[in-house]
Motif scaffolding. Structure first.
Motif, PDB file in Angstrom:
ATOM      1  N   TYR A   1     -10.470  -1.119   0.015  1.00 48.64           N
ATOM      2  CA  TYR A   1     -11.203  -2.310  -0.742  1.00 48.64           C
ATOM      3  C   TYR A   1     -12.573  -1.904  -1.051  1.00 48.64           C
ATOM      4  O   TYR A   1     -13.455  -1.598   0.034  1.00 48.64           O
ATOM      5  CB  TYR A   1     -11.037  -3.647  -0.050  1.00 48.64           C
TER       6      TYR A   1
ATOM      7  N   LEU B   1      -9.421  -7.415  -8.744  1.00 51.46           N
ATOM      8  CA  LEU B   1      -8.689  -8.034  -8.216  1.00 51.46           C
ATOM      9  C   LEU B   1      -8.796  -9.662  -8.500  1.00 51.46           C
ATOM     10  O   LEU B   1     -10.058 -10.020  -8.346  1.00 51.46           O
ATOM     11  CB  LEU B   1      -8.428  -7.999  -6.781  1.00 51.46           C
TER      12      LEU B   1
ATOM     13  N   PRO C   1      -0.628 -12.228   6.434  1.00 51.36           N
ATOM     14  CA  PRO C   1      -1.177 -10.913   5.317  1.00 51.36           C
ATOM     15  C   PRO C   1      -2.873 -10.561   5.685  1.00 51.36           C
ATOM     16  O   PRO C   1      -3.370 -11.449   6.412  1.00 51.36           O
ATOM     17  CB  PRO C   1      -1.092 -11.658   3.951  1.00 51.36           C
TER      18      PRO C   1
ATOM     19  N   VAL D   1      -5.058 -12.043   0.786  1.00 49.81           N
ATOM     20  CA  VAL D   1      -4.458 -10.897   0.128  1.00 49.81           C
ATOM     21  C   VAL D   1      -2.904 -11.215  -0.113  1.00 49.81           C
ATOM     22  O   VAL D   1      -2.390 -10.801   0.885  1.00 49.81           O
ATOM     23  CB  VAL D   1      -5.064  -9.473   0.616  1.00 49.81           C
ATOM     24  N   LEU D   2      -2.814 -11.639  -1.286  1.00 50.81           N
ATOM     25  CA  LEU D   2      -1.234 -12.044  -1.718  1.00 50.81           C
ATOM     26  C   LEU D   2      -0.983 -11.307  -2.877  1.00 50.81           C
ATOM     27  O   LEU D   2      -1.660 -10.872  -3.516  1.00 50.81           O
ATOM     28  CB  LEU D   2      -1.177 -13.332  -1.795  1.00 50.81           C
ATOM     29  N   GLU D   3       0.442 -11.029  -3.008  1.00 47.75           N
ATOM     30  CA  GLU D   3       1.088 -10.493  -4.044  1.00 47.75           C
ATOM     31  C   GLU D   3       0.884 -11.165  -5.137  1.00 47.75           C
ATOM     32  O   GLU D   3       1.011 -12.447  -5.212  1.00 47.75           O
ATOM     33  CB  GLU D   3       2.531 -10.007  -3.943  1.00 47.75           C
ATOM     34  N   ALA D   4       0.481 -10.531  -6.572  1.00 44.61           N
ATOM     35  CA  ALA D   4       0.247 -11.209  -7.646  1.00 44.61           C
ATOM     36  C   ALA D   4       1.656 -11.675  -8.137  1.00 44.61           C
ATOM     37  O   ALA D   4       2.726 -10.989  -8.215  1.00 44.61           O
ATOM     38  CB  ALA D   4      -0.608 -10.428  -8.519  1.00 44.61           C
TER      39      ALA D   4
ATOM     40  N   GLU E   1       0.105 -10.758 -13.695  1.00 39.61           N
ATOM     41  CA  GLU E   1       0.060  -9.317 -14.167  1.00 39.61           C
ATOM     42  C   GLU E   1       0.108  -9.174 -15.380  1.00 39.61           C
ATOM     43  O   GLU E   1      -0.716  -8.445 -15.976  1.00 39.61           O
ATOM     44  CB  GLU E   1       1.211  -8.660 -13.507  1.00 39.61           C
TER      45      GLU E   1
ATOM     46  N   PRO F   1      -2.482  -6.914  -5.993  1.00 38.09           N
ATOM     47  CA  PRO F   1      -2.569  -7.905  -5.478  1.00 38.09           C
ATOM     48  C   PRO F   1      -3.733  -8.930  -5.959  1.00 38.09           C
ATOM     49  O   PRO F   1      -4.442  -8.606  -6.601  1.00 38.09           O
ATOM     50  CB  PRO F   1      -2.650  -7.929  -3.787  1.00 38.09           C
ATOM     51  N   SER F   2      -3.508 -10.465  -5.434  1.00 36.76           N
ATOM     52  CA  SER F   2      -4.653 -11.238  -5.816  1.00 36.76           C
ATOM     53  C   SER F   2      -5.168 -11.501  -4.607  1.00 36.76           C
ATOM     54  O   SER F   2      -4.795 -11.610  -3.653  1.00 36.76           O
ATOM     55  CB  SER F   2      -3.978 -12.375  -6.556  1.00 36.76           C
TER      56      SER F   2
ATOM     57  N   LYS G   1       1.286 -21.891  -4.687  1.00 34.94           N
ATOM     58  CA  LYS G   1       0.272 -21.509  -3.800  1.00 34.94           C
ATOM     59  C   LYS G   1      -1.008 -22.370  -3.930  1.00 34.94           C
ATOM     60  O   LYS G   1      -2.008 -21.942  -3.171  1.00 34.94           O
ATOM     61  CB  LYS G   1       0.169 -19.898  -4.394  1.00 34.94           C
TER      62      LYS G   1
END
Length: 686
Positions: free
Chosen positions: A259, A288, A312, A329-332, A337, A352-353, A428
């Motif tokens: 990162y 991100l 996460p 940090v989570l998957e987008a 996208e 990720p987002s 979310k």
């Protein structure tokens, strides 16, 4: 042995654990550091916080900038009876000491090397071997020569305008040690200790289209927009979703997420691994996206980033104004996208987002109360760079050091976040509602600059003792080379897993209603008593004999009084009112339960009497039923006797009687024959 014996043993062990904490501040090492500091010139300008200390296997290492040496002493030795008699320490000399001023020391993951980091270079010191009774360096010699490896020495010598912004070790413990350097020319370089002068890998972090880096130290266009990388951090090892150079198709490669934080608050992501050789470094992906979106992109003047190894991952982004952002940090999602796909330099990889879970503002300088009680405390415009430190004992806690002191932050909401992510909840946005329910705990440990007008007194050393035999302790070295030890917060540590014997059911003394409530009354009182601000240990720069001016003393006293009143007395009064109200409700419930208990006793007595009556009636009914059954049998028997046709049982009985009669007749004939034969035998023969 009795319980008193074990209690005395426990007390002796506790006193032994506290011994080194009281002996360490008066150690000869810090006396030596203060003496050497007196010969150095003291600049009048501001200085940033440093980290010139670390611990390894119970040994404390402190760097002396004046003599360019390490002083080390064993904390376990101080914790024993022998350590109280004399303060023994060793001096580690550098064969090739660094020519620059050291601002930070970093222990390698293999624990064999120490990186000496400065603004104008980096040098790696190789720790000597240990042997002897106490496993000391080279058997306990007072002065030990250590091999040093200058890293990128030719680069920093030839590039006079380039400075070192951030440095870290590559996190692998099984591969060759690599030192990662982020320089002011917006370039990330990986150096292998076997070839310290030429980088093994180079990653350009410039956001310009042509990829050219910023090569001037002045106020360039990229610097004015904050497009300069200021810090980076590695995450835990994962399966790389990005196609790395040198990776085969459909080949799974384990890589470390990297990162990268820019000054404008944007965060980029790259994946790196040493298993693919020089090609195992992916192109940065980003920026991100951060949710919920903010107009200022969650502030500028970003200075530090830290990746907590939770699941996460949780990114902590710090700014020079003292603001901390806790990002999950989570998957987008696919829609995100598609919207931002034009800006991201990526192929088909999932980026990720960052979901900003909460925002925390540190109290760098103390917020002083204004003259009138109704007005809010005066805000300070003081800013300074912040260093973020992991806690080796608790993944949910980290620490901040800066020019004005030390803060500790504990994330108490991580367990609830795990439950939320494991549920079937798809919205979310509810993360913000979850964040409002429980906030993190911030403790102001040390304040070295209580007022904006106070002299600069940055922290020079910080470390967390992870040896449980010595106790979880924070070691802090002030600008005056004084050593402070503080025990860590115990409320932030994750709870221990329950025992197997306690899972099937509750204890005998516990109420079954406790299992129905998610939050107990004890937790409710803890939430009430939770403090938003504390009175830290205040240290003032300057001579000890010189007292601060009276206006400053009055402001600090007013502030301390206000904190004690608002964060202690008022909250304790509120907790007392809650407990009194709770006691009143419990007394009412108790009285009602006593009345219900009396009614239950009366009903039990009446039920017993009724049961006795019913038992007598049952016995009487049973006796009468048996008499009636006997009469019915006699009546049925008489009816059978009057029938002209024999029944089956009578026919069977008749056959049996006839059979017996025939058998008697045969037996009689046999007896008669026996008598005649006997009579014949009895007559004499003529």
């Amino acid at each position: 042995p009795s319980c008193g014996y074990y209690l005395e043993v426990w007390k002796m062990a506790a006193l032994a654990g506290e011994r080194w904490r009281s002996e360490l501040p008066g150690h000869e090492i810090f006396t030596k550091l203060r003496e050497n500091a007196g010969f150095q010139r003291r600049g009048s300008g501001r200085t940033s916080a440093k980290n010139l200390a670390f611990c390894l296997n119970g040994d404390l290492f402190v760097w002396d900038e004046a003599d360019k040496v390490f002083y080390t002493t064993n904390l376990r030795y101080l914790n024993s009876e022998e350590g109280c008699d004399g303060a023994k320490y060793q001096t580690l000399l550098c064969i090739n000491p660094p020519l620059f001023e050291v601002c930070q020391v970093l222990l390698s993951p293999t624990q064999f090397h120490v990186a000496l980091i400065g603004l104008r270079g980096a040098t790696v010191l190789e720790l000597p071997q240990r042997w002897g009774k106490r496993s000391e360096f080279e058997g306990g010699r007072a002065r030990v020569n250590c091999k040093t490896i200058p890293v990128a020495e030719r680069f920093f010598t030839s590039s006079g305008l380039v400075s070192l912004r951030h440095a870290a070790w590559y996190p692998s413990e099984t591969e060759e040690p690599h030192l990662v350097l982020l320089t002011s020319d917006n370039t990330l370089r990986f150096y292998n200790l076997k070839e310290p002068q030429s980088p093994a890998r180079v990653l350009s972090l410039s956001q310009s289209e042509d990829g050219s880096a910023v090569r001037t130290r002045g106020r360039s266009y990229a610097a004015s927009l904050g497009e300069i990388a200021v810090a980076f951090d590695f995450g835990p090892l994962v399966c790389s979703p990005q196609q790395l150079p040198g990776q085969r198709a459909k080949e799974e490669v384990l890589a470390y997420p990297l990162y990268i934080l820019y000054e404008n608050g944007e965060t980029y992501l790259s994946y790196t691994t040493l298993a693919l050789g020089a090609g195992g470094l992916g192109k940065p992906l980003g920026p991100l996206p951060m949710h919920p979106a903010a107009e200022d992109n969650y502030g500028y003047d970003a200075c530090a980033v830290l990746c907590l190894p939770c699941v996460p991952n949780i990114l902590v982004i710090a700014t020079e104004t003292g603001t901390l952002y806790h990002c999950v940090v989570l998957e987008a999602e696919e829609e995100e996208e598609c919207v931002a796909g034009e800006r991201w330099a990526r192929g088909t990889e999932a980026v990720p987002s960052l979901y900003v879970f909460e925002c925390v503002e540190l109290e760098l300088t103390l917020k002083l109360a204004s003259g009138e009680e109704e007005e809010e405390p005066l805000e300070s415009d003081f800013t300074c760079p912040i260093r973020l430190h992991r806690d080796p004992l608790c993944q949910q806690r980290y620490h901040c050091t800066h020019e004005a002191g030390v803060h500790s932050v504990g994330l108490t909401w991580v367990s609830k976040l795990h439950k939320f992510l494991q549920s079937d909840e798809e919205d979310k946005d509810n993360l913000q509602e979850l964040a409002s329910e429980q906030r993190c705990i911030v403790e102001h440990i040390l304040c070295t600059r209580p007022l904006s007008s106070s002299s600069s007194a940055p922290v020079r050393g910080f470390w967390i003792v992870s040896d449980l035999s010595l106790g979880a302790t924070m070691i802090c070295i002030t600008s005056a080379h004084e050593c402070l030890t503080r025990p860590l917060l115990s409320s932030i540590r994750p709870p221990s897993p329950p025992l197997l014997c306690s899972r099937p059911g509750l204890g005998l003394g516990s109420s079954p209603l406790r299992g129905l409530a998610e939050d107990s009354f004890e937790q409710h009182i803890r939430n009430i008593l939770a403090r938003n601000s504390t009175n830290p240990l205040v240290l003032r720069a300057g001579e000890k004999d010189c007292s601060p001016p009276p206006p400053e003393c009055l402001q600090l006293l007013s502030r301390a009084t206000q904190v004690f009143r608002e964060e202690y007395i008022l909250k304790q009064d509120l907790a007392r009112e809650e407990m009194e109200h709770r006691v009143k409700l419990l007394c009412g419930q108790k009285n009602k339960q006593m009345e219900d208990l009396a009614l239950c006793r009366e009903e039990r007595k009446s039920l017993r009497e009724m049961a006795e009556r019913l038992a007598d009636k049952y016995e009487d009914a049973k006796y009468r039923q048996e008499a009636i059954m006997n009469r019915m049998k006699r009546v049925l028997g008489s009816l059978r006797y009057q029938l002209p046709v024999l029944s089956d049982s009578e026919k069977d009985m008749r056959k049996e009687l006839q059979t017996i009669n025939d058998q008697l007749h045969h037996l009689g004939n046999g007896i008669k024959q026996v008598r005649e034969w006997t009579h014949c035998l009895a007559q004499p023969v003529r």
